[in-house]
Write a protein that holds these residues in place. Sequence first.
Motif, PDB file in Angstrom:
ATOM      1  N   SER B  61      27.205  94.348  50.316  1.00  0.00           N
ATOM      2  CA  SER B  61      27.255  95.689  51.285  1.00  0.00           C
ATOM      3  C   SER B  61      28.514  96.032  51.864  1.00  0.00           C
ATOM      4  CB  SER B  61      26.241  95.760  52.129  1.00  0.00           C
ATOM      5  OG  SER B  61      24.900  95.679  51.372  1.00  0.00           O
ATOM      6  N   PHE B  63      30.469  98.771  55.163  1.00  0.00           N
ATOM      7  CA  PHE B  63      30.784 100.183  55.914  1.00  0.00           C
ATOM      8  C   PHE B  63      32.056 100.497  55.418  1.00  0.00           C
ATOM      9  CE2 PHE B  63      27.221 100.015  58.601  1.00  0.00           C
ATOM     10  CZ  PHE B  63      27.046  98.700  58.965  1.00  0.00           C
ATOM     11  N   PHE B  78      28.051 103.883  53.376  1.00  0.00           N
ATOM     12  CA  PHE B  78      27.619 102.444  53.537  1.00  0.00           C
ATOM     13  C   PHE B  78      27.422 102.180  52.036  1.00  0.00           C
ATOM     14  CE2 PHE B  78      26.041  98.802  55.097  1.00  0.00           C
ATOM     15  CZ  PHE B  78      25.052  98.333  54.328  1.00  0.00           C
TER      16      PHE B  78
END
Lengths: 189, 318
Positions: B61, B63, B78
């Motif tokens: 993951s 941002f 995201f």
Amino acid sequence: MLQATAAFINCTGGTNSDNPTEMTRSDVDEVIRTLVTNDAYTIADNIEGEDKFGTAPVRDAYFAMGSTQLIGDLENVQGFIAKAQYPSPMHALRPEWGSISNVRFLLSSIGSQTTAASLNGATVFNVFCTGLEAFCCVEQDGYSANFIYRPPIYDSPLALNASVGYKFAEVPRITNDAWVINLRCTLSV
Amino acid sequence: MSTPLHGQISGTYVSDGTARVIPLRFDPDYFALFNQTNFNGVETPGETKRAWWFRSLDPESGFTVKNTDGMATDESDFVTTGGFRLINTITDVLEAAQIGTSVTAAAPAVAADAGHTFIPGDNVRVFSTTGMLQIAGMDFTITATDPGVDYTLGFLDSSTFAAPATAISARRIPFDPRDFAPKNRFITAISNAVNAVIQLSVTHGYNVGEIITLRCTPAFGMSEVNNLQGEIQSIDTVANTVTVDINTTSFTAFSFPTSAVAGSGVTFPQTIPVGDFDVLSGAIDNQAFIGLRLGVDVVGANNDVVHWVATKGLFGID
């Protein structure tokens, strides 16, 4: 180190339909044959037989280091002699479990394993069968390791945080790769 | 090696467009990168300009801020794939198995797996390769992927196998197995030549001048090389081969056994390093590390200059 760099032989004499199979006498014999052919010296001297019921003489032997998970399968191998059956148990090492032919097995709870490395995705256990002076640990700079702890009063301005660190100045190396073999096996069940 | 409670490391790299691993001196709690080359970009599709990672995020993951396709305005995104992954070669374990439906009998072999998450450069351990048990239990480097469709075992020529596999399970190895080097490797091919060319299943890491010993049982044909020792004359990093001064011209051709033979138990052919790296770095080079893997969604395009910073501090979750 041994898991990363030693030659290996898969156990193939078992019947658990996996590759490698569980350990059998034929697999141990192959390791012994290979080490002897490579002129590897045994590490332990033989233990002569004595007139004690239930005991048996123990051959001069290479050492094999494996996982405690192998307990059970080891004892099912033809020719296994438990430590309790040695004529003079004082010659046995504390982690020793027993012997098969010219190999004496030392087991540890942190014995080497390789996850999902068998044909069926099972854990493969690495049993390092080694002759005399096959590998060593070299201590550099005159010491092996140094653990450094600095209490808060010495490590931070407001005496709030401590620090720890460690230095290793030793390295394990194989000295003769013909004298150490990784015998890989899975469990019977 | 020490573990600071507070620390910061920063650096710069030039991206080659593929995922990369950044070794760090500590396991970070926060990571940020800034793509200098693309900071004013107007690419289509939008390129990542900035990206952030926190320890509390799921693997892969991150941002990100990218430019809107073809425009100078930015948009936030995201990502849940192609982002950041924390790596610790000391403690990381194999990831969960990803189940595929086939492996081709071709050069190179291609495994079909809808929904797989592998990327080029990943090392995987394969097993339960139904119909192709010759490779079950071996490690391979993935050389190419079609995301969500298939992945290529680029260092395996299975074109001579009797049949394709009808299933495959693969587990990503989060690190090049084991921390000591040079390492033993599985062999996938040996040529018949004055100086034999040996192909290995995983990126080998060997150098010219190093010495290796070969192990090969009769099940794999060229048993004559068993226990022979040779010096590496040259390496090919594309084909992942090494050329050694072993004359195999008169030897039995190397070949994988049948699936049935492999299923009854075989020992894979392997190379065993003899001694150290040619500059004796193996004895002092602890290849274990803690770091962060940057996926293709954040690492930057080819030749992008990227600046990054990693920090460690007190961390807590409410």
